[in-house]
Design a protein around this motif. Sequence first.
Motif, PDB file in Angstrom:
ATOM      1  N   ASP A   1     -34.033 -14.133   8.882  1.00  0.00           N
ATOM      2  CA  ASP A   1     -34.502 -12.869   8.338  1.00  0.00           C
ATOM      3  C   ASP A   1     -34.284 -11.704   9.295  1.00  0.00           C
ATOM      4  OD1 ASP A   1     -35.658 -11.089   6.609  1.00  0.00           O
ATOM      5  OD2 ASP A   1     -37.704 -11.725   6.988  1.00  0.00           O
ATOM      6  N   ASP A   2     -34.292 -11.979  10.586  1.00  0.00           N
ATOM      7  CA  ASP A   2     -34.193 -10.897  11.561  1.00  0.00           C
ATOM      8  C   ASP A   2     -32.838 -10.825  12.250  1.00  0.00           C
ATOM      9  OD1 ASP A   2     -34.501 -13.258  12.942  1.00  0.00           O
ATOM     10  OD2 ASP A   2     -35.989 -12.489  14.335  1.00  0.00           O
ATOM     11  N   PHE A   3     -31.831 -11.462  11.666  1.00  0.00           N
ATOM     12  CA  PHE A   3     -30.496 -11.484  12.258  1.00  0.00           C
ATOM     13  C   PHE A   3     -29.836 -10.109  12.172  1.00  0.00           C
ATOM     14  CE2 PHE A   3     -25.993 -12.878  12.486  1.00  0.00           C
ATOM     15  CZ  PHE A   3     -26.068 -13.589  13.671  1.00  0.00           C
ATOM     16  N   PHE A   4     -30.073  -9.369  11.075  1.00  0.00           N
ATOM     17  CA  PHE A   4     -29.506  -8.044  10.844  1.00  0.00           C
ATOM     18  C   PHE A   4     -30.599  -7.117  10.355  1.00  0.00           C
ATOM     19  CE2 PHE A   4     -26.015 -10.902   9.232  1.00  0.00           C
ATOM     20  CZ  PHE A   4     -25.071 -10.616  10.207  1.00  0.00           C
ATOM     21  N   ASP A   5     -30.317  -5.827  10.412  1.00  0.00           N
ATOM     22  CA  ASP A   5     -31.047  -4.865   9.597  1.00  0.00           C
ATOM     23  C   ASP A   5     -30.291  -4.900   8.268  1.00  0.00           C
ATOM     24  OD1 ASP A   5     -31.890  -2.683   8.139  1.00  0.00           O
ATOM     25  OD2 ASP A   5     -31.895  -1.309   9.840  1.00  0.00           O
ATOM     26  N   TRP A   6     -30.768  -5.723   7.362  1.00  0.00           N
ATOM     27  CA  TRP A   6     -30.033  -6.045   6.132  1.00  0.00           C
ATOM     28  C   TRP A   6     -29.762  -4.817   5.265  1.00  0.00           C
ATOM     29  CZ3 TRP A   6     -27.777 -10.655   5.370  1.00  0.00           C
ATOM     30  CH2 TRP A   6     -28.182 -11.702   6.205  1.00  0.00           C
ATOM     31  N   ASP A   7     -30.562  -3.780   5.391  1.00  0.00           N
ATOM     32  CA  ASP A   7     -30.346  -2.588   4.572  1.00  0.00           C
ATOM     33  C   ASP A   7     -29.300  -1.645   5.157  1.00  0.00           C
ATOM     34  OD1 ASP A   7     -32.257  -3.283   2.626  1.00  0.00           O
ATOM     35  OD2 ASP A   7     -33.870  -2.495   3.887  1.00  0.00           O
ATOM     36  N   ASN A   8     -29.196  -1.624   6.492  1.00  0.00           N
ATOM     37  CA  ASN A   8     -28.347  -0.619   7.128  1.00  0.00           C
ATOM     38  C   ASN A   8     -27.149  -1.165   7.897  1.00  0.00           C
ATOM     39  OD1 ASN A   8     -29.963   1.727   6.396  1.00  0.00           O
ATOM     40  ND2 ASN A   8     -31.517   0.811   7.703  1.00  0.00           N
ATOM     41  N   ASP A   9     -27.242  -2.369   8.416  1.00  0.00           N
ATOM     42  CA  ASP A   9     -26.183  -2.878   9.293  1.00  0.00           C
ATOM     43  C   ASP A   9     -25.019  -3.534   8.564  1.00  0.00           C
ATOM     44  OD1 ASP A   9     -27.699  -2.059  11.416  1.00  0.00           O
ATOM     45  OD2 ASP A   9     -28.347  -4.076  12.014  1.00  0.00           O
ATOM     46  N   VAL A  10     -25.295  -4.232   7.490  1.00  0.00           N
ATOM     47  CA  VAL A  10     -24.260  -5.047   6.856  1.00  0.00           C
ATOM     48  C   VAL A  10     -24.035  -4.667   5.402  1.00  0.00           C
ATOM     49  CG1 VAL A  10     -24.572  -7.037   8.374  1.00  0.00           C
ATOM     50  CG2 VAL A  10     -25.898  -6.879   6.274  1.00  0.00           C
ATOM     51  N   VAL A  11     -22.803  -4.884   4.983  1.00  0.00           N
ATOM     52  CA  VAL A  11     -22.444  -4.715   3.578  1.00  0.00           C
ATOM     53  C   VAL A  11     -21.874  -6.051   3.115  1.00  0.00           C
ATOM     54  CG1 VAL A  11     -20.182  -3.716   4.191  1.00  0.00           C
ATOM     55  CG2 VAL A  11     -21.118  -3.356   1.889  1.00  0.00           C
ATOM     56  N   TYR A  12     -22.287  -6.464   1.944  1.00  0.00           N
ATOM     57  CA  TYR A  12     -21.830  -7.739   1.392  1.00  0.00           C
ATOM     58  C   TYR A  12     -20.999  -7.509   0.144  1.00  0.00           C
ATOM     59  CZ  TYR A  12     -23.783 -11.199   4.430  1.00  0.00           C
ATOM     60  OH  TYR A  12     -23.999 -12.007   5.510  1.00  0.00           O
ATOM     61  N   TYR A  13     -20.064  -8.432  -0.053  1.00  0.00           N
ATOM     62  CA  TYR A  13     -19.112  -8.345  -1.148  1.00  0.00           C
ATOM     63  C   TYR A  13     -19.058  -9.660  -1.920  1.00  0.00           C
ATOM     64  CZ  TYR A  13     -17.399  -4.494   1.730  1.00  0.00           C
ATOM     65  OH  TYR A  13     -17.305  -3.359   2.480  1.00  0.00           O
TER      66      TYR A  13
END
Length: 174
Positions: A140-152
């Motif tokens: 859960d804390d690997f990324f700032d899921w809202d701001n750091d990564v984009v998924y496709y």
Amino acid sequence: MRETPEELKELQALLETSLSRSTSHLRSIVTESTVTAEQLTQILTGMCTLALSTVTAKGEPRISGVDGHFLHGKWYFGTARSAAKARHLAARPAASVAHMRGEDLGVFTHGTVETLNPQDGKPAPDWPDLLAYFKGFYGDDFFDWDNDVVYYRLHPHWMTVYAPDIAKRTASLS
């Protein structure tokens, strides 16, 4: 395996149609050394390293690696929002991916990406379920899921599989 019977049917049709539209050279290599949709979904579990191919604004090819997850008969992958590949895909969503395991397995896919969690837009309807899967895999804390990564999600229009020894690929699954 997370695929529904309908998703398996669609994937099988894609594999068959793709092979039938391939060159005679590719068919001579792959036809006797391929797998079914069900076998493929049993093999492609967890994270699979993908070679992702995108194109620059000048039409120059670029290739890089991403963590791929094969879910519901499609490839899913992410990258940093600031990555060059994210800019390429935002402007030109056509992409190709390859997953290879030595000489034992090759999965080759061409398609169009869908952004699942756009920075300033509405996420895909299934993004909450996918996000729960990714958080379960990476933490859960690997990324700032809202701001750091984009998924496709790669919506394939062509996919073929080379697996010369399916028994070897599926032996560990039994």
